[in-house]
Scaffold this motif. Sequence first.
Motif, PDB file in Angstrom:
ATOM      1  N   LYS A 103      45.917  -8.005  30.266  1.00  0.00           N
ATOM      2  CA  LYS A 103      44.636  -7.884  29.577  1.00  0.00           C
ATOM      3  C   LYS A 103      44.813  -7.925  28.065  1.00  0.00           C
ATOM      4  CE  LYS A 103      41.585  -5.213  32.545  1.00  0.00           C
ATOM      5  NZ  LYS A 103      40.791  -3.986  32.569  1.00  0.00           N
ATOM      6  N   ALA A 104      43.835  -8.528  27.394  1.00  0.00           N
ATOM      7  CA  ALA A 104      43.846  -8.563  25.930  1.00  0.00           C
ATOM      8  C   ALA A 104      43.374  -7.225  25.360  1.00  0.00           C
ATOM      9  CB  ALA A 104      42.957  -9.692  25.429  1.00  0.00           C
ATOM     10  N   GLU A 105      42.434  -6.586  26.063  1.00  0.00           N
ATOM     11  CA  GLU A 105      41.913  -5.294  25.616  1.00  0.00           C
ATOM     12  C   GLU A 105      41.833  -4.341  26.797  1.00  0.00           C
ATOM     13  OE1 GLU A 105      38.432  -5.188  23.191  1.00  0.00           O
ATOM     14  OE2 GLU A 105      38.902  -7.115  22.271  1.00  0.00           O
ATOM     15  N   ILE A 106      42.066  -3.063  26.513  1.00  0.00           N
ATOM     16  CA  ILE A 106      42.011  -2.018  27.549  1.00  0.00           C
ATOM     17  C   ILE A 106      41.031  -0.955  27.084  1.00  0.00           C
ATOM     18  CG2 ILE A 106      43.348  -0.276  28.793  1.00  0.00           C
ATOM     19  CD1 ILE A 106      45.823  -2.005  28.308  1.00  0.00           C
ATOM     20  N   GLU A 107      40.219  -0.472  28.008  1.00  0.00           N
ATOM     21  CA  GLU A 107      39.238   0.555  27.691  1.00  0.00           C
ATOM     22  C   GLU A 107      39.950   1.783  27.127  1.00  0.00           C
ATOM     23  OE1 GLU A 107      39.531  -0.382  31.282  1.00  0.00           O
ATOM     24  OE2 GLU A 107      38.608  -2.197  30.538  1.00  0.00           O
ATOM     25  N   PRO A 108      39.340   2.462  26.143  1.00  0.00           N
ATOM     26  CA  PRO A 108      39.991   3.609  25.494  1.00  0.00           C
ATOM     27  C   PRO A 108      40.450   4.703  26.465  1.00  0.00           C
ATOM     28  CG  PRO A 108      38.052   2.952  24.253  1.00  0.00           C
ATOM     29  CD  PRO A 108      38.062   2.137  25.510  1.00  0.00           C
ATOM     30  N   ALA A 109      39.643   5.033  27.470  1.00  0.00           N
ATOM     31  CA  ALA A 109      40.028   6.093  28.421  1.00  0.00           C
ATOM     32  C   ALA A 109      41.261   5.682  29.224  1.00  0.00           C
ATOM     33  CB  ALA A 109      38.861   6.406  29.355  1.00  0.00           C
ATOM     34  N   LEU A 110      41.306   4.421  29.637  1.00  0.00           N
ATOM     35  CA  LEU A 110      42.457   3.931  30.406  1.00  0.00           C
ATOM     36  C   LEU A 110      43.691   3.846  29.514  1.00  0.00           C
ATOM     37  CD1 LEU A 110      43.736   2.871  32.959  1.00  0.00           C
ATOM     38  CD2 LEU A 110      42.775   0.620  32.455  1.00  0.00           C
ATOM     39  N   LEU A 111      43.512   3.423  28.275  1.00  0.00           N
ATOM     40  CA  LEU A 111      44.623   3.361  27.335  1.00  0.00           C
ATOM     41  C   LEU A 111      45.231   4.750  27.130  1.00  0.00           C
ATOM     42  CD1 LEU A 111      46.333   1.662  25.413  1.00  0.00           C
ATOM     43  CD2 LEU A 111      44.650   2.147  23.635  1.00  0.00           C
ATOM     44  N   GLU A 112      44.376   5.759  27.030  1.00  0.00           N
ATOM     45  CA  GLU A 112      44.851   7.143  26.877  1.00  0.00           C
ATOM     46  C   GLU A 112      45.656   7.570  28.105  1.00  0.00           C
ATOM     47  OE1 GLU A 112      45.524  10.524  24.876  1.00  0.00           O
ATOM     48  OE2 GLU A 112      44.104   9.083  24.060  1.00  0.00           O
ATOM     49  N   LYS A 113      45.173   7.185  29.291  1.00  0.00           N
ATOM     50  CA  LYS A 113      45.865   7.530  30.539  1.00  0.00           C
ATOM     51  C   LYS A 113      47.240   6.847  30.607  1.00  0.00           C
ATOM     52  CE  LYS A 113      44.860   7.899  35.458  1.00  0.00           C
ATOM     53  NZ  LYS A 113      43.911   7.640  36.539  1.00  0.00           N
ATOM     54  N   ALA A 133      50.999   8.562  30.569  1.00  0.00           N
ATOM     55  CA  ALA A 133      51.992   8.254  31.606  1.00  0.00           C
ATOM     56  C   ALA A 133      53.306   7.796  30.981  1.00  0.00           C
ATOM     57  CB  ALA A 133      51.449   7.193  32.563  1.00  0.00           C
ATOM     58  N   LEU A 134      53.206   7.052  29.881  1.00  0.00           N
ATOM     59  CA  LEU A 134      54.406   6.552  29.203  1.00  0.00           C
ATOM     60  C   LEU A 134      54.987   7.575  28.227  1.00  0.00           C
ATOM     61  CD1 LEU A 134      53.217   2.908  28.422  1.00  0.00           C
ATOM     62  CD2 LEU A 134      54.842   3.621  30.182  1.00  0.00           C
ATOM     63  N   LYS A 135      54.251   8.668  28.035  1.00  0.00           N
ATOM     64  CA  LYS A 135      54.675   9.743  27.121  1.00  0.00           C
ATOM     65  C   LYS A 135      54.830   9.235  25.684  1.00  0.00           C
ATOM     66  CE  LYS A 135      56.928  12.341  30.809  1.00  0.00           C
ATOM     67  NZ  LYS A 135      56.310  11.673  31.883  1.00  0.00           N
ATOM     68  N   VAL A 136      53.825   8.442  25.255  1.00  0.00           N
ATOM     69  CA  VAL A 136      53.767   7.955  23.872  1.00  0.00           C
ATOM     70  C   VAL A 136      52.342   8.150  23.366  1.00  0.00           C
ATOM     71  CG1 VAL A 136      55.578   6.212  24.187  1.00  0.00           C
ATOM     72  CG2 VAL A 136      53.198   5.571  24.516  1.00  0.00           C
ATOM     73  N   PRO A 137      52.165   8.255  22.061  1.00  0.00           N
ATOM     74  CA  PRO A 137      50.793   8.333  21.534  1.00  0.00           C
ATOM     75  C   PRO A 137      50.077   7.007  21.770  1.00  0.00           C
ATOM     76  CG  PRO A 137      52.434   8.692  19.785  1.00  0.00           C
ATOM     77  CD  PRO A 137      53.175   8.354  21.031  1.00  0.00           C
ATOM     78  N   LYS A 138      48.772   7.074  22.029  1.00  0.00           N
ATOM     79  CA  LYS A 138      48.039   5.828  22.298  1.00  0.00           C
ATOM     80  C   LYS A 138      48.068   4.906  21.086  1.00  0.00           C
ATOM     81  CE  LYS A 138      43.335   6.877  21.103  1.00  0.00           C
ATOM     82  NZ  LYS A 138      41.967   6.728  21.364  1.00  0.00           N
TER      83      LYS A 138
END
Length: 117
Positions: free
Chosen positions: A25-35, A39-44
């Motif tokens: 995807k070129a863009e990811i919804e903010p809520a999903l990006l936060e999730k 999961a990756l243990k990095v800041p969004k």
Amino acid sequence: MKQDALAIELGDDWNQKKVSMLEAKAEIEPALLEKVANALKVPKEAIENFDTEKAINIFSGTFNYHDNDNASIVSNNAIVNPLDKILELHKEKEALFERMLKEKDEMIARLESLLKK
């Protein structure tokens, strides 16, 4: 992190294929990006501001392989033994496996509970 492992971290409705589609995807919804960031243990912001070219330049300019030094990797004057890194990755793999087993046991218990009803 492998796609399967990320899918497990994201929840029951995720699988490797869905993670692969997410990566495309070129863009990811903010809520999903936060999730995903959690999961990756990095800041969004690390994901939002990620630049592949800069990352490659930083990596190639920071790490040098020294074969005559017990196959160690030198990074900013810190020596990292590859065997230590392998052991660390193995421990992470064991922890993931234990979490998967626990989730399996919980799912079996839920199914048995539903069958009794």
